[in-house]
Design an enzyme around this catalytic site. Structure first.
Site, mmCIF file in Angstrom:
data_model
loop_
_atom_site.group_PDB
_atom_site.id
_atom_site.type_symbol
_atom_site.label_atom_id
_atom_site.label_comp_id
_atom_site.label_asym_id
_atom_site.label_seq_id
_atom_site.Cartn_x
_atom_site.Cartn_y
_atom_site.Cartn_z
ATOM 1 N N SER A 1 -2.961 35.809 -19.277
ATOM 2 C CA SER A 1 -3.032 35.094 -18.003
ATOM 3 C C SER A 1 -4.465 34.859 -17.560
ATOM 4 O O SER A 1 -5.349 35.689 -17.810
ATOM 5 C CB SER A 1 -2.340 35.917 -16.900
ATOM 6 O OG SER A 1 -1.025 36.226 -17.259
ATOM 7 N N HIS B 1 2.748 38.759 -11.015
ATOM 8 C CA HIS B 1 3.166 39.692 -12.072
ATOM 9 C C HIS B 1 3.287 41.117 -11.551
ATOM 10 O O HIS B 1 4.180 41.860 -11.955
ATOM 11 C CB HIS B 1 2.179 39.626 -13.240
ATOM 12 C CG HIS B 1 2.215 38.311 -13.958
ATOM 13 N ND1 HIS B 1 3.328 37.847 -14.597
ATOM 14 C CD2 HIS B 1 1.274 37.336 -14.109
ATOM 15 C CE1 HIS B 1 3.092 36.644 -15.135
ATOM 16 N NE2 HIS B 1 1.839 36.314 -14.851
#
Lengths: 461, 461, 461, 461
Positions: free
Chosen positions: D315, D392
């Site tokens: 990410s 997340h």
């Protein structure tokens, strides 16, 4: 191979597959065995209430909240009808709107009615039940679960009016989740899967399907069947309509249901007859699909069979007999009443009265007149009293023709005294008929029906 | 709604839809009405012969050749059985191989056997019938038409051996057109379309399906059904097998067909039982699919239900009774024969003999022994005499177990004297069993079967 | 992510996925590593021959025969082009027809030509290769394997005429396996799967597709694309045609391929233009689909877009330039020839000659005349010399219009000197045009074309 | 073939197909041409307001109400952005809740808070806008229309806060209409239709897809792509995630996007890397799908590739650079700050700083430490400041590893200073991590990350 019979203490039927499925889910999450007894006695109710409150406070932890909701949903499946009624009451109360919050928001809005206070009020009126129901919905087969739960709830409502608010929650959700724009329109045929076709046999509400041969006849090349489906309840039509393609307006249901009748050539048909419309889900009461379905069917038929010019129903008059004996006879002039006094009782007492030709002949004309009066004049709350008439007349259909001895099945005689009526759907006139009814209270009817009605009036005048 | 009954003069059934379809085709091409009478009397035969010869000479103009073939195909549909037999004979002769051409090519090859003469010979042996059949095939539903035509032909063959060459043409074509590599393997379930499922009811050849409820039982969660389809005959399984998932090898067909028996949990099943295998198309006689189907089914089941360890049939012994009374009794030693002489006639004369417990008990042991002998020892042309045994043994299956009173239906008693046999398909051993049979002539059998057999031999010794 | 590059010694491309797949199969059957080297040197050829002979004698044991065939098929995949050529020769010889058997059967037939001897001869001419190829075919993706194998074979044929008989085997099989009645007709659109669309880019043979944007333009709302597929090669169109919907007959390919051209309204289109037809499988040479495809396309378009009245191609004249310089100039009268002598060389030497307006103007009229002559008069073996003309004229199309500077792409100039031609498909006239050509040798042409031709003749007269 | 360019005065893009479709609808109902000008000047606003009021009063006549709504919806399509802003304001006001009714209901509830007054209040807070939006929704493609309309609205919101209530209406509807339980979960592959795949190219928000070759690489055999779809917006993924199957946790995005990198064997992969997650519909802001999507993907991968043990993201840290220069440097101890003062500006001023090895080396360690601090310590409103981290971490993922120079694309450097982070999804720990964060405010992190963080703290201490 018979399905294992569920214990007597459990509510029957629809939830069987779900119980197995959600039981597995619980097993995966190592849930304990059900915490409550099927009838949900007092101390189990307290336990349930506590579980719901726990769920309410666990809001931040979405994952575990979801597991708790699954557990609570599974509990419901395991209950007896009595237990379910109690469960729904606990649900109603335990996840009630916060009264103080709401009162505060209402006062704030009244003091200073601006966007902020308004949106806060709008938030405050929604009870946490709604969030709980949405979470249940996101479980596998959640849509069907909630529809069946509402069917339970509606059956309890008479004896438990305090469930009205919970029903309101569900109806609000269903209005969006079952919005007609979400549904799929599908044709059902003999090429459809058997697991779906057996649902037609189960759900047909107007003219019972007696066998697979009967069903096949209704799906033959001169027939059509259409339904709306919800994308998440793929194997259950929410509503379906059976259509016959004919060369004229049929005057009796028996010619349509006769499995031995010769096959019509669909390419020569001029008329599409909607002879049965069935809503299948009790839990969707108040969510209306019929009007949209007929519109779609007419569109579809017109596109594929351009020779079709006439769209018409062959419908029962389910409230006729009841109305006749309660109210209708008052509409007769004394002379006729006197005359019929000898004959009308036969309708109640002689199951086979229609085989008595003299009697039938004597009754025919007065009954047709009274039926015209019932359909065109008798209203309640500004709408036709007869539920089937109400549906079609609000759709803008025209009352076209009454048919004598058109359904002599037991239920046909019992409700409609054997009469059936054709409602005519003229695509061009639906809107104006509809407007006319709402603006002038006038029901569109064929000249023949109008004449029948005038005769009635003249006589009663 | 009944389908219009076709005139008596026409051959029944299968061609109905085709006749309608091809009739339309002819209409489009403005074809004249049928040129011949249903029974194809002598002068019509001449007319037909001429039409075929016209087709033969029109070869260059493909488009019109096709139209002529369509007309000729349509003619066939309109004929009575008698007319069809005559039609096929005309077809055989009118489009015969050119004998002189062929003789010339044969001589050329014998004189100088090289690539050129070889290929010319290879061309010359193929009659123009083959091209004609290919053209029929390219009409809509042509595959099904030819399969049904061959079914007709096979039924005529006994009385008309001159049709053998035409049958050879068809078989040669079918071997490629119905090559197993072209077929699709599909699971059939209660979610299959009703129009397909009714074919199972129609075609089930071993244990008749009595109703849709019976069918649904055979497609329940503890059952499987698989079939091969041809891509151009999508609504007809060419062959299908019914499978039960159980926890042991079943000893009777009745427990499998009992609609009231409890549902098994398929995830716990250890055994897959092939209890019915049906070939559906008479016209595909000699084109074999069964071996491939079982192999694919075992692959598929193994992948989806890894707990399955045992693959086994529950099979009839259709030739047993006949063999027993014609040959089998000779295998009995005199003492036993004498003893059974009083009892064996009951098998023929007392329809309910199996309800007589004493009798059944007395017969059980000798019949089992004779059945073992029949299955394992009785051969014809180097292969087991019993057709079902032949199929499974050539596949490499092992004869596993005989079951007493395992099928007491009328046909079960009539053919197999109530006995059934399990053939065991051990994936690892299929090949070696198969080789063993072909190289040593030895049939794989379970120790129990071997023991039964030994006892038979000792006694007859 | 690039696919692992196969070793140089291996033949490229098409077999990649298959090698992986069959490699796995071999692994499952615990096969040894490949037994031969990629180029198949002499001793490996011997080894291969022995393996094939083993296969031949193992015929009874079907299961192991199949495993051996899989091994032999896998061997082929692992070979280099040189190795493959050798492999095919070994295959041809090792599984040759039994010459003595065949001679015996030929003699028997000549002596007594009856049904028995005839069928025996028919059996005896078929070599065991055919059975071997059928077994390869039944492996996964076997159809595609054999098609690619035949593409290999055809590329070897010039240098290895002894492979002709093997090619004959394959062609005989393909004629049935790829019979047009087995194919599915499908429309391809921008909604087709990308893995299929990239095949169009790969296979387009007439007007190269330069990018996905180019492809999307060819699948826009005013375009159609249709293909035939084989049910067992689902991701490869066997043949496809690109169609533009227009309001008149287009005179240049560039207006159709221009991605910036405005979108046409398909509902207003009167004309369907077939502007590209591509056969994709070299291995299917001689198996013809084009005629059937165009017929199906015209049917389909007519049904869905009833305003369409004109069906026409926009086609190259691929043999024109070559013929012109080899033969065509002889058709000019001396005066014109003299005049053109100065100009014609430009066609060969000046790549941009068409930009030279004066030159182009001078060439236009004579070239059009010569093209008319080429298309309508020049034949070989009774059929038009130009391969594209041959296809359309045999289909019954009419030569409608020649278009000047209609394809000025390099290949358009190189083959057709920039000319294109429209062939007109009039459904009503196809058959009579076809017959006329075969019976009178006359090609249907528009009056304008006829006039052009007459002028040519007058001049050459 | 280019789509006709819509006039400049119209808002671009998404509504093109819809305008055509609804234009046809209007034509069918013989509607007049648009009544208003694109910019909706003052008098046109008045006209629009009147049309909406007419709609409001026409409530009983459903059919004509629907036609009016269609006309009003079509009007919107024809407007310029300026006109749309005005339209939405008119909509907000003209169909406002009845303030007096609502005040009355609020007072009634405060006086006597029972079921009746409560439900009446609940009814009274819902403005007629909601019914209007539902009617628009039931037009063809209505869902997509409303989603795009809300995207417009959100873009206007900053300058027109009075639209907040209308946005609330839409969000309330979308929460049910786009409930995750209504969505379908689908795998997208190179076998998906091109018209869908081009949407991936259009919508990919994290790592731009540069070409169809790039796309194909991301859909190769060692990749997976999954999406949620709404049943009534079938050709638009609402959200999609791209997954790479690898044998370890990748440290750089470049190895995943490299089209030349060797193909991995998916059956050997141990790790699934979520390297891009894109929400596609601006109009669905606030309706969250990501968490559910990842859960479904992990389930699906686990089932099909049981060797997969590690589920991890790769990410960006999109807020890192901004935070670093605004806040982060304060976290450095003076000595280090002094040292970095010479180097940090390079991050801003030297576009190619990462190619300067000495500089990169000097920056590496402090930047990693600061990134650890940023991810694990920096919060806003009790949640991580970084939006990707927030997503997340709230899902229960663990911050696993920081990767240096892992994304050196311009946007990677611009937002994340080239760093990327792996978030680890351990199915067993997601829930406890999530709870830990909510109850103790502690973020789960790998020991390595923890060490990095401790060092930062020690230094800043």
């Amino acid at each position: 191979v018979s399905q294992a019979v569920s214990g007597e203490e459990r509510a029957p039927g629809a939830y069987g597959a779900l119980r197995r499925l959600w039981g597995l889910l619980r097993f995966e999450s190592r849930a304990a065995p059900p915490l409550v007894r099927p009838d949900l006695p007092r101390d189990d109710k307290a336990k349930l209430r506590q579980l719901m409150r726990d769920w309410l406070t666990a809001r931040d932890g979405e994952v575990s909240a979801r597991a708790q909701a699954a557990e609570l949903g599974y509990l419901y499946l395991e209950l007896s009808p009595r237990g379910r009624r109690r469960y729904l009451k606990v649900l109603k109360e335990a996840l009630e709107v916060d009264g103080e919050d709401l009162a505060r928001a209402a006062r704030a809005f009244l003091e200073s009615p601006d966007a902020k206070s308004y949106l806060e009020l709008r938030e405050a009126v929604v009870p946490p039940r709604v969030r709980f129901l949405k979470m249940l919905n996101s479980l596998p087969s959640g849509f069907k679960f909630l529809v069946d739960l509402r069917a339970d709830l509606l059956s309890f409502l008479d004896g438990a009016p305090e469930l009205t608010e919970l029903d309101y929650d569900l109806q609000t959700l269903f209005e969006l989740w079952f919005d007609v724009s979400l549904l799929t329109f599908e044709e059902i045929s003999w090429d459809s899967r058997a697991s779906l076709l057996e649902k037609l046999i189960e759900y047909e509400a107007v003219h019972k399907i007696h066998s697979w041969a009967d069903l096949k006849n209704r799906l033959d090349r001169d027939r059509r069947c259409y339904a709306f489906f919800h994308p998440k309840i793929p194997n259950e039509p929410l509503i379906f309509v059976e259509v016959a393609l004919t060369e004229g307006i049929p005057a009796s249901i028996h010619e349509l249901l006769d499995e031995e009748a010769p096959l019509q050539d669909p390419d020569k048909a001029t008329t599409a007859v909607f002879y049965s419309i069935s809503n299948t889900q009790k839990g969707l009461r108040g969510i209306s699909f019929g009007t949209f379905l007929l519109k779609r069917v007419i569109d579809d038929l017109t596109r594929h069979l351009p020779r079709l010019k006439t769209f018409v129903t062959l419908s029962p008059i389910p409230g006729f007999r009841r109305w006749l004996f309660e109210e209708g006879i008052k509409h007769l002039e004394p002379a006729e009443l006197a005359r019929l006094e000898a004959e009308l009782p036969a309708l109640l007492d002689e199951p086979g009265w229609h085989h008595n030709e003299a009697l039938a002949q004597a009754l025919k004309e007065p009954l047709l007149r009274l039926a015209a009066c019932y359909l065109l004049e008798v209203q309640e709350g500004g709408k036709p009293l007869d539920p089937v008439a109400r549906f079609h007349i609000l759709n803008g259909a025209r009352v076209e023709r009454l048919n004598w001895l058109a359904d002599t099945s037991p239920s046909g005689l019992d409700q409609s005294l054997g009469l059936m009526v054709n409602y005519l759907y003229k695509p061009d006139e639906l809107e104006s008929n509809h407007e006319m009814f709402f603006q002038e209270g006038k029901i569109a009817a064929s000249p023949a029906l109008r004449r029948l009605l005038r005769r009635t009036k003249r006589e009663t005048a």
